[in-house]
Design a protein around this motif. Structure first.
Motif, short mmCIF file in Angstrom:
data_model
loop_
_atom_site.label_atom_id
_atom_site.label_comp_id
_atom_site.label_asym_id
_atom_site.label_seq_id
_atom_site.Cartn_x
_atom_site.Cartn_y
_atom_site.Cartn_z
N ALA A 305 0.80 -1.34 0.27
CA ALA A 305 0.10 0.04 0.02
C ALA A 305 0.77 1.38 -0.04
O ALA A 305 0.57 2.24 -0.60
N ILE A 306 2.06 1.16 0.67
CA ILE A 306 2.76 2.34 0.58
C ILE A 306 3.76 2.23 -0.73
O ILE A 306 3.77 3.47 -0.98
N PRO A 309 0.78 2.28 -4.48
CA PRO A 309 -0.75 2.92 -4.39
C PRO A 309 -1.37 2.84 -5.64
O PRO A 309 -2.83 2.64 -5.38
N LYS A 311 -1.38 0.17 -7.45
CA LYS A 311 -1.87 -1.35 -7.78
C LYS A 311 -1.45 -1.93 -8.89
O LYS A 311 -2.21 -2.51 -9.57
#
Length: 345
Positions: A305-306, A309, A311
């Protein structure tokens, strides 16, 4: 309250009296405060991968650490390598006043859980599939199983270092590469997206140097865990875990969990390379896994997620994402060591 803790709190609470960094006053006490706090920032949050020497001298390593923190910890697009009293960088840095000056368990990257999509997506099919579950094992057994595969893992990494060195020697300014030459770059391009044929030679060489530097550290780390700093913990259900940048803290170790025993030899070697990538590079976490074919998929843990972001999947990653992805290092080493890869060119 212990006297040493009280003194530390007072000294940090007083802040810095003048600027530290590029063009700053760089007074010894202020520089020491900044260096101390930077060492408490986890590498994945912008702390230095190698802890700074707290010596009150603001030279290249401290300036680089300030720049990294401004970029990753403060979100600055254009870091100025300078910390001013009461400024944004100092305000963000002070948040780490009470943090531990070395990696803690909260920073542990748990990899390849015994259940869940991350584990399933990494395990290749065919000759790389996991073997039948092993009987209960002890911590010593897990360490022994891991060390049995360090030779294979080291061989893959050493082969990759040689390959990267050769590729770098072939990069030339204004060169039009043949189809055969471009194909020879496949093991690098597939996993790190250097784009040698489309990137200026100086930048392409710098990218190769960055990747090769990490692989050399991975090789060094494998040598370390062959003798020390490897812990087997059968109470942990995952395959393995490591703290980002933990290699540079002498008390930190790579952890091998119970599910490691369920892997075949090739997967064990890949897992060790993956963990050492985290361990030697504090900015290397998780972005995307290489499976399922043909494009892989983004990971969904807190680290991804860091780092990712947007994806992006394995095929969509660019160079800047790939060098933050431990899966890229493991798969590139496997690709070079065994000549096997399922990624599209």
């Amino acid at each position: 309250m212990p006297a040493n803790l009280q003194n530390r709190e007072v000294s940090m609470a007083t802040g810095i009296t003048s600027s530290v960094g590029h063009g700053g006053s760089n007074r010894d006490p202020d520089v020491r405060k900044v260096q101390t706090l930077l060492n408490r920032v986890p590498p994945y949050r912008g702390g230095p991968t190698v802890p700074l020497k707290v010596d009150g001298l603001c030279y290249a390593k401290t300036l680089a650490a300030i720049e990294k923190f401004q970029h990753a910890g403060c979100g600055f697009k254009w870091p100025d390598k300078r910390i001013d009293p009461g400024g944004r960088t100092w305000i963000e840095l002070q948040k780490y006043d009470h943090a531990e000056p070395q990696p803690g368990q909260e920073n542990l990257i748990i990899c390849f859980p015994s259940s869940g999509e991350e584990s399933a997506s990494f395990v290749p099919t065919g000759s790389f599939a996991s073997v039948a579950p092993a009987p209960p094992v002890t911590g010593d057994t897990l360490v022994a199983l891991a060390r049995q595969q360090i030779g294979m893992a080291s061989s893959w990494v050493a082969t990759t270092v040689v390959r990267l060195t050769k590729v770098r020697s072939e990069i030339q300014r204004y060169k039009v590469y043949t189809k055969e030459e471009i194909q020879s770059f496949a093991s690098i391009e597939t996993h790190f997206k250097v784009r040698i044929a489309y990137t200026p030679d100086v930048e392409a060489k710098a990218r190769i140097d960055k990747i090769n530097g990490t692989f050399k550290l991975i090789l060094q780390a494998l040598g370390v865990i062959a003798k020390d700093r490897l812990v087997g913990d059968p109470s942990k259900t995952y395959k393995a875990a490591a703290v980002p940048g933990g290699f540079f803290y002498p008390k930190d170790s790579v952890i091998v969990g119970r599910d490691f025993a369920n892997c075949n030899p090739n997967l064990k070697a890949a897992v060790l390379i993956h963990e050492c990538a985290h361990w030697v590079d504090g900015s290397c976490s998780h972005v995307a896994t290489e499976l399922p074919d043909p494009v892989g998929k983004p990971l969904h843990d807190k680290w991804a997620a860091i780092a990712n972001p947007g994806k992006k999947n394995y095929l969509q990653m660019d160079y800047n994402l790939a060098i933050q992805n431990a899966y890229s290092y493991a798969q590139c080493a496997l690709h070079n060591g065994l000549g096997i890869d399922k990624r599209p060119p």
